[in-house]
Write an enzyme that holds these catalytic residues in place. Structure first.
Site, PDB file in Angstrom:
ATOM      1  N   LYS A   1      -9.763  12.458   3.871  1.00 27.39           N
ATOM      2  CA  LYS A   1     -10.196  12.525   2.915  1.00 27.39           C
ATOM      3  C   LYS A   1      -8.908  12.134   1.889  1.00 27.39           C
ATOM      4  CE  LYS A   1     -12.162  17.218   1.746  1.00 27.39           C
ATOM      5  NZ  LYS A   1     -12.982  16.646   0.872  1.00 27.39           N
TER       6      LYS A   1
ATOM      7  N   ARG B   1     -21.609  22.206   5.195  1.00 28.63           N
ATOM      8  CA  ARG B   1     -23.460  22.204   4.935  1.00 28.63           C
ATOM      9  C   ARG B   1     -23.460  22.689   6.836  1.00 28.63           C
ATOM     10  NH1 ARG B   1     -24.206  16.695   2.464  1.00 28.63           N
ATOM     11  NH2 ARG B   1     -22.660  17.573   1.272  1.00 28.63           N
TER      12      ARG B   1
HETATM   13  N1  BES Z   1     -15.419  20.785  -0.466  1.00 28.97           N
HETATM   14  C1  BES Z   1     -15.379  19.589  -0.415  1.00 28.97           C
HETATM   15  C2  BES Z   1     -16.025  19.703  -1.669  1.00 28.97           C
HETATM   16  C3  BES Z   1     -15.447  19.458  -2.606  1.00 28.97           C
HETATM   17  C4  BES Z   1     -15.015  19.050  -3.661  1.00 28.97           C
HETATM   18  C5  BES Z   1     -14.943  21.348  -3.257  1.00 28.97           C
HETATM   19  C6  BES Z   1     -13.952  18.800  -4.359  1.00 28.97           C
HETATM   20  C7  BES Z   1     -14.580  21.000  -3.877  1.00 28.97           C
HETATM   21  C8  BES Z   1     -13.905  19.954  -4.990  1.00 28.97           C
HETATM   22  C9  BES Z   1     -17.009  19.092   0.584  1.00 28.97           C
HETATM   23  O1  BES Z   1     -16.559  19.476   2.019  1.00 28.97           O
HETATM   24  C10 BES Z   1     -16.360  18.127   0.507  1.00 28.97           C
HETATM   25  O2  BES Z   1     -15.553  17.261   0.556  1.00 28.97           O
HETATM   26  N2  BES Z   1     -17.621  16.889   0.339  1.00 28.97           N
HETATM   27  C11 BES Z   1     -18.119  15.916   0.054  1.00 28.97           C
HETATM   28  C12 BES Z   1     -19.355  15.738   0.881  1.00 28.97           C
HETATM   29  C13 BES Z   1     -20.085  13.682   0.662  1.00 28.97           C
HETATM   30  C14 BES Z   1     -18.749  13.408   1.747  1.00 28.97           C
HETATM   31  C15 BES Z   1     -21.328  13.894   0.550  1.00 28.97           C
HETATM   32  C16 BES Z   1     -18.155  15.731  -1.103  1.00 28.97           C
HETATM   33  O3  BES Z   1     -18.003  15.949  -2.420  1.00 28.97           O
HETATM   34  O4  BES Z   1     -17.828  14.563  -1.769  1.00 28.97           O
HETATM   35 ZN    ZN Z   2     -15.276  18.235   3.397  1.00 26.75          ZN
END
Ligand code: BES
Ligand code: ZN
Ligand code: ZN
Length: 509
Positions: A280, A354
């Site tokens: 991230k 997921r």
């Molecule tokens: N934990 C994150 C989702 C999230 C993002 C929660 C912001 C709270 C605030 C999740 O694991 C994630 O990173 N999801 C990605 C999915 C993508 C790679 C398909 C996302 O939301 O960008």
């Molecule tokens: Zn994630």
């Protein structure tokens, strides 16, 4: 294990009681409707005339209009103090307004109000008084475990809700139940607020095991990393293997000897989400300590049910892992196989929630579910869609989705219906080399494609391959588990959202 706060000492300072005793002890808390020009007749008992005159003056002059979410403190010298709180217009004043007013009062209480208070209502119904008490208790929370406390011991504030003799027994019962539920909400917040260096899968598991010792009717089983590998939990392992804090699955069984089907709750418990190899960006990455919000919801709901003496069977499955980049971490491009036997092409290691849920959902069918609900801070896309105002809610059963939506409305926690369309399922199952893919084809509809992916891992009843898929709902709490500025029940940090919704769904229906 610094973050663990045993029952009764978690972040709250308030002791709330109910009695028909007509004295005004300490500061008077007076909820009022818009348009009140005098202290209501029913509230005047035992009130000094100087206090009464003072309140009447601010009301008749319009200095305090009793609008929703407002308070005013009056300092009456020897005659004590009063906090006036607005309920808004009496014609459309709901139970939610009472809960909000209670929370507003707690937010306004200062040391100068003293440590004793009496609440007096002008003919509110019993459940309205209880909702006010609930708002007071929910808002009575702060997470200060890591602050040096220069003050001497926090002072306990005792709050007495004054009601009629006729109402007393019923109100005591309702308030006691709400106290138990609030403990669940506060526990969920504690778990979410705890920093990730002290909250990792093993700590969560230890906490669950210790917690269960207090209840004869709860069993906690921990499936550790080695056992998870042996059992074939490829999703959980893939998400967590890059961390030195290894993943585990923690299973709560309440009243397991009760016969028949039961609710099974599944929670995403990523104790920190760096994104893994699909790292991230740095900004606000600290917030990813909340990525175990789903598991906190499950644990908190178990606490609420246990504290209130719920006698039905309920199972909770929390999927705990830390998502880290490392030499042995899962790569984009890897193909894994989890409990379901289906393969998953991993296209982005940041879509790890997921993966852990795919195993948790598949496992759920072992517990004879009436239905499965999963909770997850799953997608940023859900926050884009609904902001911090509502949880995204998907289900394979429209009626069930409506039931959850309505349970949320009943307690003031919004869960908004979202579509589970065949096109999204197709998108998540058209990998060139595997049964499923963990990333959509494009970035649009990311919360929906995530839900559609999860649906691939919801088993049929009894794992019967020709049978019917278990009734299931998915709640994406990415925007509502924290950062919800309009949520009056919480000052900041983790909200503990949906402990109350699911308690209501399970215990009151
Ligand atoms: N934990 C994150 C989702 C999230 C993002 C929660 C912001 C709270 C605030 C999740 O694991 C994630 O990173 N999801 C990605 C999915 C993508 C790679 C398909 C996302 O939301 O960008
Ligand atoms: Zn994630
Ligand atoms: Zn995540």
């Amino acid at each position: 294990m610094k973050c663990f706060r045993p029952h009764g000492v978690n972040g709250d300072t308030m002791e709330l009681t109910v009695s028909a005793n007509e004295n005004i002890n300490g500061t008077l808390i007076l909820p009022l409707f818009e348009g009140s020009e005098n202290v209501p007749e029913k509230c005047q008992n035992g009130m000094s005339s100087s206090m009464k005159n003072q309140i009447n003056r601010v009301l008749s002059s319009g200095d305090f209009k009793a609008k929703k979410k407002t308070t005013m403190t009056l300092y009456g010298g020897e005659d004590g103090k009063a906090i006036l709180v607005g309920l808004g217009n009496s014609d459309d004043c709901t139970i939610h307004d009472y809960r909000n007013a209670g929370a507003t009062v707690t937010a306004a209480i200062k040391k100068s109000h003293g440590n004793e208070m009496t609440v007096r209502f002008d003919g509110a119904g019993i459940s309205h008084m209880a909702a006010f008490a609930e708002g007071m208790m929910l808002r009575d929370y702060s997470y200060d475990e890591y602050k040096k406390n220069d003050d001497e011991e926090e002072t306990e504030v005792s709050i007495r809700i004054n009601c009629s003799e006729k109402e007393e027994e019923e109100l005591v019962g309702q308030v006691n139940t709400l106290k138990g539920i609030c403990k669940g909400v506060h526990l969920s917040r504690d778990l979410g607020n705890c920093p990730p260096n002290d909250m990792y899968p093993e700590v969560f598991a230890d906490m669950a095991r210790d917690w269960a010792k207090d209840f004869d009717n709860v069993d906690v089983t921990i499936i550790n990393y080695d056992e998870a590998i042996k059992a074939g939990m490829g999703g959980l392992v893939a998400a967590g293997k890059g961390s030195s804090r290894k993943p585990c699955m923690v299973i709560f069984e309440m009243n397991k000897d009760v016969k028949g089907k039961c609710p099974v709750l599944v929670g995403k418990g990523i104790t920190f989400d760096t994104g893994g190899i699909s790292l991230k960006p740095g900004a606000n990455m600290d917030e990813m300590k909340y990525d175990m919000g789903g598991s906190a919801t499950v644990f908190g709901t178990m606490e609420a049910l246990a504290q209130t003496g719920y006698e039905g069977k309920v199972v909770g499955i929390t999927c705990m892992a830390e998502n880290m980049p490392a030499a042995n971490a899962t790569r984009p491009g890897d193909v894994i196989k989890g409990l379901s036997g289906k393969t998953i092409e991993i296209l982005n290691t940041d879509a790890e929630g997921r993966l852990v849920l795919s195993d948790g959902l598949w496992k759920a069918a072992e517990y004879n579910p009436e239905y499965i609900i999963d909770f997850a801070t799953l997608t940023g896309a859900c926050v884009v869609a609904l902001g911090h105002e509502a949880t995204g809610l998907w289900s394979n059963n429209d009626e069930f989705r409506t039931r959850i939506h309505e349970a949320g409305n009943a307690v003031g926690e919004l869960a908004w219906p979202m579509p589970l369309l065949p096109a999204f399922e197709k998108e998540m199952t058209d990998s060139k080399i595997a049964d499923t893919r963990n990333l959509g084809a494009g970035r649009w509809g990311g919360a929906n494609t995530a839900a559609a992916f999860l649906k691939q891992f919801v088993p049929n009843y009894d794992y019967d391959k020709d049978g019917e898929q278990i009734m299931w709902a998915h709640m994406d709490i990415a925007g509502t588990f924290w950062g919800a500025k309009s949520n009056l029940m919480v000052k900041n940090g983790a909200t503990g959202v949906h402990v109350r919704t699911i308690y209501h769904l399970i215990a009151n229906s």
